[in-house]
Design a protein around this motif. Structure first.
Motif, mmCIF file in Angstrom:
data_model
loop_
_atom_site.group_PDB
_atom_site.id
_atom_site.type_symbol
_atom_site.label_atom_id
_atom_site.label_comp_id
_atom_site.label_asym_id
_atom_site.label_seq_id
_atom_site.Cartn_x
_atom_site.Cartn_y
_atom_site.Cartn_z
ATOM 1 N N GLN A 142 0.848 -1.019 -0.141
ATOM 2 C CA GLN A 142 -0.025 0.077 -0.054
ATOM 3 C C GLN A 142 0.855 1.193 0.066
ATOM 4 N N LEU A 143 1.868 1.190 0.862
ATOM 5 C CA LEU A 143 2.840 2.354 0.899
ATOM 6 C C LEU A 143 3.758 2.671 -0.543
ATOM 7 N N SER A 144 3.628 1.502 -1.338
ATOM 8 C CA SER A 144 4.451 1.721 -2.447
ATOM 9 C C SER A 144 3.684 2.278 -3.653
ATOM 10 N N ARG A 145 2.333 2.525 -3.560
ATOM 11 C CA ARG A 145 1.632 3.073 -4.581
ATOM 12 C C ARG A 145 1.946 4.366 -4.808
ATOM 13 N N PRO A 146 1.726 4.964 -5.979
ATOM 14 C CA PRO A 146 2.434 6.279 -6.169
ATOM 15 C C PRO A 146 1.644 7.309 -5.315
ATOM 16 N N LEU A 147 2.112 8.071 -4.716
ATOM 17 C CA LEU A 147 1.326 9.089 -3.704
ATOM 18 C C LEU A 147 0.844 10.271 -4.626
ATOM 19 N N VAL A 148 -0.560 10.643 -4.665
ATOM 20 C CA VAL A 148 -1.117 11.768 -5.616
ATOM 21 C C VAL A 148 -1.572 12.728 -4.557
ATOM 22 N N LEU A 149 -0.546 13.840 -4.272
ATOM 23 C CA LEU A 149 -0.942 14.770 -3.107
ATOM 24 C C LEU A 149 -0.773 16.033 -3.984
ATOM 25 N N HIS A 150 -1.593 17.024 -3.194
ATOM 26 C CA HIS A 150 -1.388 18.420 -3.758
ATOM 27 C C HIS A 150 -0.184 19.016 -3.359
ATOM 28 N N GLU A 151 0.395 19.895 -3.748
ATOM 29 C CA GLU A 151 1.490 20.736 -3.295
ATOM 30 C C GLU A 151 1.059 21.684 -2.218
ATOM 31 N N PRO A 152 1.722 21.921 -1.077
ATOM 32 C CA PRO A 152 1.312 22.796 -0.262
ATOM 33 C C PRO A 152 1.382 24.103 -0.722
ATOM 34 N N LEU A 153 0.562 25.142 -0.102
ATOM 35 C CA LEU A 153 0.785 26.703 -0.258
ATOM 36 C C LEU A 153 2.059 27.052 -0.082
ATOM 37 N N GLU A 154 2.287 28.137 -0.957
ATOM 38 C CA GLU A 154 4.035 28.587 -0.789
ATOM 39 C C GLU A 154 4.227 29.143 0.687
ATOM 40 N N GLY A 155 5.146 28.603 1.083
ATOM 41 C CA GLY A 155 5.533 29.264 2.342
ATOM 42 C C GLY A 155 4.949 28.723 3.676
ATOM 43 N N ILE A 156 4.099 27.717 3.324
ATOM 44 C CA ILE A 156 3.252 27.127 4.445
ATOM 45 C C ILE A 156 3.868 25.940 5.161
ATOM 46 N N GLY A 157 3.850 25.859 6.458
ATOM 47 C CA GLY A 157 4.267 24.633 7.189
ATOM 48 C C GLY A 157 3.419 23.735 7.382
ATOM 49 N N PHE A 158 2.746 23.724 8.577
ATOM 50 C CA PHE A 158 1.642 22.816 9.143
ATOM 51 C C PHE A 158 0.264 23.571 9.537
ATOM 52 N N GLN A 159 0.336 24.931 8.980
ATOM 53 C CA GLN A 159 -0.607 25.631 9.218
ATOM 54 C C GLN A 159 -2.040 25.094 8.651
ATOM 55 N N TYR A 160 -1.801 24.330 7.494
ATOM 56 C CA TYR A 160 -3.158 23.911 6.856
ATOM 57 C C TYR A 160 -3.249 22.377 7.158
ATOM 58 N N GLY A 161 -2.720 21.946 8.158
ATOM 59 C CA GLY A 161 -2.440 20.504 8.319
ATOM 60 C C GLY A 161 -1.171 19.699 7.890
ATOM 61 N N PHE A 162 -1.079 18.705 7.602
ATOM 62 C CA PHE A 162 0.055 17.784 7.321
ATOM 63 C C PHE A 162 0.849 18.353 6.167
ATOM 64 N N ASN A 163 2.071 18.728 6.120
ATOM 65 C CA ASN A 163 2.701 19.415 4.694
ATOM 66 C C ASN A 163 2.765 18.169 3.680
ATOM 67 N N SER A 164 2.307 18.315 2.687
ATOM 68 C CA SER A 164 2.483 17.225 1.884
ATOM 69 C C SER A 164 3.729 16.510 1.344
ATOM 70 N N LYS A 165 4.754 17.859 1.443
ATOM 71 C CA LYS A 165 6.001 17.575 0.904
ATOM 72 C C LYS A 165 6.778 16.529 2.087
ATOM 73 N N TYR A 166 6.304 17.206 3.128
ATOM 74 C CA TYR A 166 6.878 16.229 4.421
ATOM 75 C C TYR A 166 6.429 14.884 4.506
ATOM 76 N N LEU A 167 5.156 14.858 4.320
ATOM 77 C CA LEU A 167 4.410 13.348 4.069
ATOM 78 C C LEU A 167 5.135 12.469 3.167
ATOM 79 N N GLU A 168 5.479 13.023 2.191
ATOM 80 C CA GLU A 168 6.244 12.101 1.269
ATOM 81 C C GLU A 168 7.608 11.385 1.811
ATOM 82 N N LYS A 169 8.124 12.141 2.465
ATOM 83 C CA LYS A 169 9.386 11.789 3.298
ATOM 84 C C LYS A 169 9.059 10.784 4.266
#
Length: 463
Positions: free
Chosen positions: A72-99
């Motif tokens: 399941q974790l090997s499936r391609p991740l289809v995530l939206h880019e976080p808003l520019e300059g945003i950390g966790f203010q909108y929830g879990f940052n998708s760039k860091y979630l990939e890591k």
């Protein structure tokens, strides 16, 4: 003069009525009578015969489940880019979630045998109580010479698990030369959490759950015991102290709170006249009204979802390990320190390792317990539960309240005094947040031991 006399009489009547109402509101409500043997399992209670045996419990995971998770974790991740300059203010940052997902799949799961052995380092047991299979960790001190051994019920919360206590348990069960006390620790998975079975009947709220935990201690032969907890563990511990004060030697919490009917008036005094109720050194613990309200609104959305539709969000998360990790770990960011919201990685590894965090996520995943854990919110907010009016019932057992500065909220001693009538220790710590047992276990341990020493040296009122 006649009008003045009438005004004085009217004011006197208003003052008298107000004082009478104050006495009425601050008087302890009666302890509700609850059935401490009520059946919560599946099917008919008439067919139930409780097995009181205490059995060793194997928490091993089938290899097929781990392999499926890898796929399941090997499936391609289809995530939206976080808003520019945003950390966790909108929830879990998708760039860091990939890591995080990459680490989970490529580093953590390949060493699952090591992580499983780590989780097995303490003895695990189960027993059947009121129709539910209850899992618990039970650790007795190996060396007790010259020490007083005290039983301790250690209660976790959401989205935590017994994993929160893996640094704290060794401190509690190893003799400390600076203290005459050492502890026999019982740390249950809450019913519906981790390896403990969830209720099959409605109205299994915090009051009813607290009786199951009390019955667990009685099952283990402890007629009197200490209680420590944060988050739900705080509420459950307080409920045990209310419903079964004869069993509680002392109650200690790192998240003391109350919804007493008068608490909002006392909060008003704190907000508008802070110098009267808050010491200068403690002011950083109490946010201005607007800031506190805004923060609680931002952080309590999950509670509204889980309190109204737990099965919907539970189904979504149980079918999606990536979503489950994001949903749980986001709380370990903001609740550890709200300033971490500004960071792209949420500050998750400032206090924890990814292994520690994923251990906790895995407990929810391998036991498929996210839905049953969230149902506690719905039951807690029900009319049936609120109708018990437990917050208006005074707690007279010795109480210790430890505040860690970055926790979600804090109450003053004046506010806590509405419910806690035997507050023997009240402390403020300038480090730590909501998950104190994982973040600052040594600080929490010292605070707890100091509380215990006060409990057994200070004369206590007769109940």
């Amino acid at each position: 003069m006649g009008a003045l006399r009438i005004l004085v009489v009217v004011l006197a009547i208003i003052a008298g009525m107000s004082y009478h109402k104050y006495l009425e509101l601050t008087r302890s409500a009666p302890i509700p009578e609850l059935n401490d043997s009520e059946y919560w399992g599946p099917g008919s209670a008439a067919k139930y015969k409780e097995n009181a045996a205490i059995k060793a419990y194997d928490i091993s995971v089938k290899p097929q489940l781990i392999e499926d998770l890898k796929r399941q974790l090997s499936r391609p991740l289809v995530l939206h880019e976080p808003l520019e300059g945003i950390g966790f203010q909108y929830g879990f940052n998708s760039k860091y979630l990939e890591k995080v997902v990459a680490y989970w799949r490529d580093t953590y799961l390949p060493k699952w045998g090591e992580r499983e052995a780590f989780l097995k380092q303490f003895p695990h047991y189960e027993t059947q109580i009121q129709g539910l299979h209850v899992h618990f960790i039970h650790v007795k001190p190996k060396s007790t010479e010259g020490k007083k051994v005290l039983p301790l019920l250690l209660i976790h919360g959401w989205p935590g698990s017994v994993r929160e206590f893996y640094k704290l348990i060794p401190l509690l069960t190893k003799p400390n030369p600076k203290s005459e006390y050492v502890f026999e620790v019982i740390a249950p998975s809450l019913p519906g959490y981790g390896w403990s079975q969830g209720a099959s009947k409605v109205n299994f709220g915090p009051a009813q759950m607290s009786l199951v935990l009390r019955n667990l201690m009685l099952r283990l032969g402890h007629e009197k015991f200490l209680v420590q907890g944060g988050d739900w563990g705080s509420l459950l511990g307080a409920n045990i102290a209310v419903l079964s004060p004869q069993n509680v030697l002392g109650y200690h919490s790192n998240f003391c709170s109350t919804n007493h009917p008068m608490v909002h008036l006392y909060k008003f005094l704190r907000i508008w006249f802070p110098s009267f109720v808050v010491n200068e050194e403690h002011k950083p613990f109490f946010k201005p009204f607007g800031e506190e309200l805004s923060y609680l609104l931002e952080e309590s959305g999950y509670a509204h979802i889980q309190g109204s539709k737990p099965d919907t969000i539970g189904t979504t998360l149980s079918q999606n390990p990536v979503g489950l990790a994001a949903y749980i770990l986001e709380k370990f960011s903001t609740w550890t320190n709200p300033a971490y919201r500004k960071l792209e990685d949420g500050g998750l590894t400032k206090r924890f390792t990814l292994d520690e965090l994923l251990d906790n996520v895995m407990i929810y995943y391998i036991t498929n317990s996210i839905t049953t854990s969230q149902r506690l919110y719905s039951e807690a907010f029900s009319f049936a539960q609120m109708g018990l009016n437990l917050d208006a019932t005074h707690i007279t057992v010795p109480t210790g309240c430890a505040r860690f500065i970055h926790d979600l909220m804090h109450l003053t001693d004046l506010e806590l005094s509405l419910r806690f009538k035997n507050l023997v220790q009240s402390t403020y710590h300038k480090d730590g947040g909501h998950f104190a047992a994982m973040e600052v276990p040594q600080t929490l341990y010292i605070d707890f031991v100091e509380f215990v020493e006060k409990v057994f040296t200070k004369p206590q009122p007769k109940l």
